[in-house]
Motif scaffolding. Sequence first.
Motif, PDB file in Angstrom:
ATOM      1  N   GLN A   3      40.023  36.805  44.186  1.00 33.86           N
ATOM      2  CA  GLN A   3      39.937  37.494  45.472  1.00 33.86           C
ATOM      3  C   GLN A   3      40.301  36.540  46.615  1.00 33.86           C
ATOM      4  O   GLN A   3      40.995  36.921  47.570  1.00 33.86           O
ATOM      5  CB  GLN A   3      38.515  38.038  45.691  1.00 33.86           C
ATOM      6  CG  GLN A   3      37.940  38.838  44.535  1.00 33.86           C
ATOM      7  CD  GLN A   3      38.480  40.257  44.482  1.00 33.86           C
ATOM      8  OE1 GLN A   3      39.646  40.489  44.722  1.00 33.86           O
ATOM      9  NE2 GLN A   3      37.623  41.211  44.156  1.00 33.86           N
ATOM     10  N   GLU A   4      39.846  35.316  46.493  1.00 31.23           N
ATOM     11  CA  GLU A   4      40.128  34.325  47.549  1.00 31.23           C
ATOM     12  C   GLU A   4      41.626  34.045  47.644  1.00 31.23           C
ATOM     13  O   GLU A   4      42.174  33.930  48.750  1.00 31.23           O
ATOM     14  CB  GLU A   4      39.365  33.028  47.257  1.00 31.23           C
ATOM     15  CG  GLU A   4      39.506  31.996  48.362  1.00 31.23           C
ATOM     16  CD  GLU A   4      38.683  30.744  48.105  1.00 31.23           C
ATOM     17  OE1 GLU A   4      38.973  29.723  48.743  1.00 31.23           O
ATOM     18  OE2 GLU A   4      37.762  30.798  47.269  1.00 31.23           O
ATOM     19  N   GLN A   5      42.291  33.952  46.494  1.00 31.74           N
ATOM     20  CA  GLN A   5      43.738  33.710  46.495  1.00 31.74           C
ATOM     21  C   GLN A   5      44.505  34.895  47.071  1.00 31.74           C
ATOM     22  O   GLN A   5      45.575  34.732  47.661  1.00 31.74           O
ATOM     23  CB  GLN A   5      44.206  33.419  45.058  1.00 31.74           C
ATOM     24  CG  GLN A   5      43.766  32.059  44.536  1.00 31.74           C
ATOM     25  CD  GLN A   5      44.109  31.876  43.068  1.00 31.74           C
ATOM     26  OE1 GLN A   5      43.937  32.793  42.251  1.00 31.74           O
ATOM     27  NE2 GLN A   5      44.591  30.691  42.726  1.00 31.74           N
ATOM     28  N   LEU A   6      43.958  36.095  46.914  1.00 28.83           N
ATOM     29  CA  LEU A   6      44.583  37.284  47.493  1.00 28.83           C
ATOM     30  C   LEU A   6      44.400  37.331  49.008  1.00 28.83           C
ATOM     31  O   LEU A   6      45.318  37.712  49.741  1.00 28.83           O
ATOM     32  CB  LEU A   6      43.971  38.554  46.881  1.00 28.83           C
ATOM     33  CG  LEU A   6      44.410  38.961  45.479  1.00 28.83           C
ATOM     34  CD1 LEU A   6      43.520  40.087  44.965  1.00 28.83           C
ATOM     35  CD2 LEU A   6      45.877  39.409  45.484  1.00 28.83           C
ATOM     36  N   LEU A   7      43.222  36.927  49.462  1.00 30.37           N
ATOM     37  CA  LEU A   7      42.870  37.108  50.870  1.00 30.37           C
ATOM     38  C   LEU A   7      43.362  35.988  51.781  1.00 30.37           C
ATOM     39  O   LEU A   7      43.663  36.231  52.951  1.00 30.37           O
ATOM     40  CB  LEU A   7      41.345  37.242  51.003  1.00 30.37           C
ATOM     41  CG  LEU A   7      40.745  38.522  50.415  1.00 30.37           C
ATOM     42  CD1 LEU A   7      39.228  38.451  50.424  1.00 30.37           C
ATOM     43  CD2 LEU A   7      41.232  39.736  51.203  1.00 30.37           C
ATOM     44  N   ILE A  32      36.112  43.023  55.506  1.00 28.24           N
ATOM     45  CA  ILE A  32      36.545  42.869  54.117  1.00 28.24           C
ATOM     46  C   ILE A  32      35.373  42.425  53.234  1.00 28.24           C
ATOM     47  O   ILE A  32      35.218  42.901  52.106  1.00 28.24           O
ATOM     48  CB  ILE A  32      37.719  41.863  54.028  1.00 28.24           C
ATOM     49  CG1 ILE A  32      38.966  42.486  54.678  1.00 28.24           C
ATOM     50  CG2 ILE A  32      38.011  41.493  52.575  1.00 28.24           C
ATOM     51  CD1 ILE A  32      40.124  41.528  54.837  1.00 28.24           C
ATOM     52  N   LYS A  33      34.522  41.545  53.768  1.00 29.56           N
ATOM     53  CA  LYS A  33      33.327  41.127  53.012  1.00 29.56           C
ATOM     54  C   LYS A  33      32.431  42.327  52.714  1.00 29.56           C
ATOM     55  O   LYS A  33      31.858  42.443  51.630  1.00 29.56           O
ATOM     56  CB  LYS A  33      32.544  40.078  53.813  1.00 29.56           C
ATOM     57  CG  LYS A  33      33.146  38.688  53.786  1.00 29.56           C
ATOM     58  CD  LYS A  33      32.294  37.732  54.608  1.00 29.56           C
ATOM     59  CE  LYS A  33      32.918  36.345  54.649  1.00 29.56           C
ATOM     60  NZ  LYS A  33      32.147  35.427  55.526  1.00 29.56           N
ATOM     61  N   ASP A  34      32.331  43.223  53.691  1.00 30.43           N
ATOM     62  CA  ASP A  34      31.520  44.420  53.505  1.00 30.43           C
ATOM     63  C   ASP A  34      32.089  45.286  52.377  1.00 30.43           C
ATOM     64  O   ASP A  34      31.341  45.825  51.564  1.00 30.43           O
ATOM     65  CB  ASP A  34      31.488  45.218  54.816  1.00 30.43           C
ATOM     66  CG  ASP A  34      30.514  46.381  54.748  1.00 30.43           C
ATOM     67  OD1 ASP A  34      29.305  46.137  54.650  1.00 30.43           O
ATOM     68  OD2 ASP A  34      30.970  47.541  54.798  1.00 30.43           O
ATOM     69  N   PHE A  35      33.411  45.384  52.335  1.00 30.81           N
ATOM     70  CA  PHE A  35      34.043  46.172  51.271  1.00 30.81           C
ATOM     71  C   PHE A  35      33.874  45.483  49.910  1.00 30.81           C
ATOM     72  O   PHE A  35      33.669  46.154  48.890  1.00 30.81           O
ATOM     73  CB  PHE A  35      35.519  46.385  51.579  1.00 30.81           C
ATOM     74  CG  PHE A  35      36.222  47.249  50.571  1.00 30.81           C
ATOM     75  CD1 PHE A  35      35.858  48.584  50.398  1.00 30.81           C
ATOM     76  CD2 PHE A  35      37.242  46.735  49.781  1.00 30.81           C
ATOM     77  CE1 PHE A  35      36.500  49.391  49.463  1.00 30.81           C
ATOM     78  CE2 PHE A  35      37.895  47.539  48.850  1.00 30.81           C
ATOM     79  CZ  PHE A  35      37.516  48.860  48.690  1.00 30.81           C
ATOM     80  N   LEU A  36      33.951  44.167  49.884  1.00 32.79           N
ATOM     81  CA  LEU A  36      33.754  43.427  48.639  1.00 32.79           C
ATOM     82  C   LEU A  36      32.334  43.624  48.106  1.00 32.79           C
ATOM     83  O   LEU A  36      32.117  43.701  46.889  1.00 32.79           O
ATOM     84  CB  LEU A  36      34.035  41.930  48.848  1.00 32.79           C
ATOM     85  CG  LEU A  36      35.498  41.543  49.107  1.00 32.79           C
ATOM     86  CD1 LEU A  36      35.596  40.063  49.441  1.00 32.79           C
ATOM     87  CD2 LEU A  36      36.377  41.876  47.908  1.00 32.79           C
ATOM     88  N   LEU A  37      31.380  43.705  49.012  1.00 33.55           N
ATOM     89  CA  LEU A  37      29.999  43.969  48.611  1.00 33.55           C
ATOM     90  C   LEU A  37      29.884  45.353  47.960  1.00 33.55           C
ATOM     91  O   LEU A  37      29.227  45.518  46.931  1.00 33.55           O
ATOM     92  CB  LEU A  37      29.076  43.889  49.827  1.00 33.55           C
ATOM     93  CG  LEU A  37      27.584  44.147  49.578  1.00 33.55           C
ATOM     94  CD1 LEU A  37      27.005  43.099  48.628  1.00 33.55           C
ATOM     95  CD2 LEU A  37      26.815  44.145  50.890  1.00 33.55           C
ATOM     96  N   PHE A  38      30.550  46.331  48.559  1.00 33.23           N
ATOM     97  CA  PHE A  38      30.584  47.677  47.977  1.00 33.23           C
ATOM     98  C   PHE A  38      31.220  47.644  46.591  1.00 33.23           C
ATOM     99  O   PHE A  38      30.731  48.284  45.648  1.00 33.23           O
ATOM    100  CB  PHE A  38      31.380  48.611  48.897  1.00 33.23           C
ATOM    101  CG  PHE A  38      31.846  49.870  48.236  1.00 33.23           C
ATOM    102  CD1 PHE A  38      30.977  50.937  48.013  1.00 33.23           C
ATOM    103  CD2 PHE A  38      33.169  49.993  47.811  1.00 33.23           C
ATOM    104  CE1 PHE A  38      31.414  52.093  47.390  1.00 33.23           C
ATOM    105  CE2 PHE A  38      33.611  51.145  47.193  1.00 33.23           C
ATOM    106  CZ  PHE A  38      32.734  52.197  46.981  1.00 33.23           C
ATOM    107  N   MET A  39      32.316  46.883  46.439  1.00 35.75           N
ATOM    108  CA  MET A  39      32.991  46.775  45.146  1.00 35.75           C
ATOM    109  C   MET A  39      32.050  46.217  44.076  1.00 35.75           C
ATOM    110  O   MET A  39      32.061  46.669  42.926  1.00 35.75           O
ATOM    111  CB  MET A  39      34.229  45.884  45.273  1.00 35.75           C
ATOM    112  CG  MET A  39      35.388  46.529  46.031  1.00 35.75           C
ATOM    113  SD  MET A  39      36.760  45.381  46.303  1.00 35.75           S
ATOM    114  CE  MET A  39      37.096  44.797  44.632  1.00 35.75           C
ATOM    115  N   THR A  40      31.233  45.256  44.477  1.00 31.52           N
ATOM    116  CA  THR A  40      30.288  44.656  43.533  1.00 31.52           C
ATOM    117  C   THR A  40      29.271  45.690  43.046  1.00 31.52           C
ATOM    118  O   THR A  40      28.975  45.774  41.846  1.00 31.52           O
ATOM    119  CB  THR A  40      29.554  43.473  44.189  1.00 31.52           C
ATOM    120  OG1 THR A  40      30.516  42.495  44.601  1.00 31.52           O
ATOM    121  CG2 THR A  40      28.566  42.838  43.218  1.00 31.52           C
TER     122      THR A  40
END
Length: 296
Positions: A3-7, A32-40
Amino acid sequence: MSQEQLLQPFFEYLQIERNYSRHTVINYSEDIKDFLLFMTTEAIPSLLSVTYQDVRLYLTFLHERKMSRRSVARKLSCLRSLYRFFIREGYCEQNPFALAAAPKKEHAIPKFLYEEELRHLFEIADISKPLGQRNQALLELLYATGIRVNECCGLTLRDVDFNMETILVTGKGNKQRYVPFGTYARESLQLYISQGREALQKHSTDKLFLNAKGGPLTDRGVRYVLSEMIKKTSLTVRMSPHVLRHTFATHMLNEGADLRTVQELLGHTDLTATQIYTHVSKERLRSVYMQHHPRA
């Protein structure tokens, strides 16, 4: 690819190609962090595996958190931009957020100051002292031009043209525009530059407004200055650089300025962003009518 390499390339794109401010990039990062939390929570393995169905679920997730329509619209805009970048870079072929309809934004009437309230504010600064001269010049310029706080902090001495009574403002997307200022702002600026600024300056900088330590005044510093000034009055209104921007636009329209001119002065790319101030003007017109028409 992590994810870090993508962002990381996306954030570099925002800073370098789009020339977004640090504040804007931070907001994108938080969304984006908020969306990543949702993804988790939904066990979505990667940004590249997100589907339209996931997006619909995310919208429900935001709704359950009772998030404002403005915040939801901002998050969708951020994520839509992220996936447009992914497509451009060849990371994916479709944008899962492309069909996600943003909720209509709430258009609250902007808060502004009345002329009598401003009069009290303009009498507060002690212009016999360097900081008082700076504060008065800052207040006069913000009201005279309606510029944004970051635009104000970015001004240099070279950007002020006393002959033409204009400032060269660098706005969003590094777009530049000339904004005029009047007699009061000119006199306050001349006093500040010739006396107060010289007394304050301790470091080599061409920034127009300096802080008490002699360095460039930040947007947080501007907010603090205005907050302290309003505390010295008997006014109970909330004060900020944006309130002065709203006040500038409202007073211009109330005095007969056309919408296109105000749009140009404010640096709005979209006329609809300026039209919100017409609601205030219409309310004033109605108030005057009700007070003075014999059969109102």
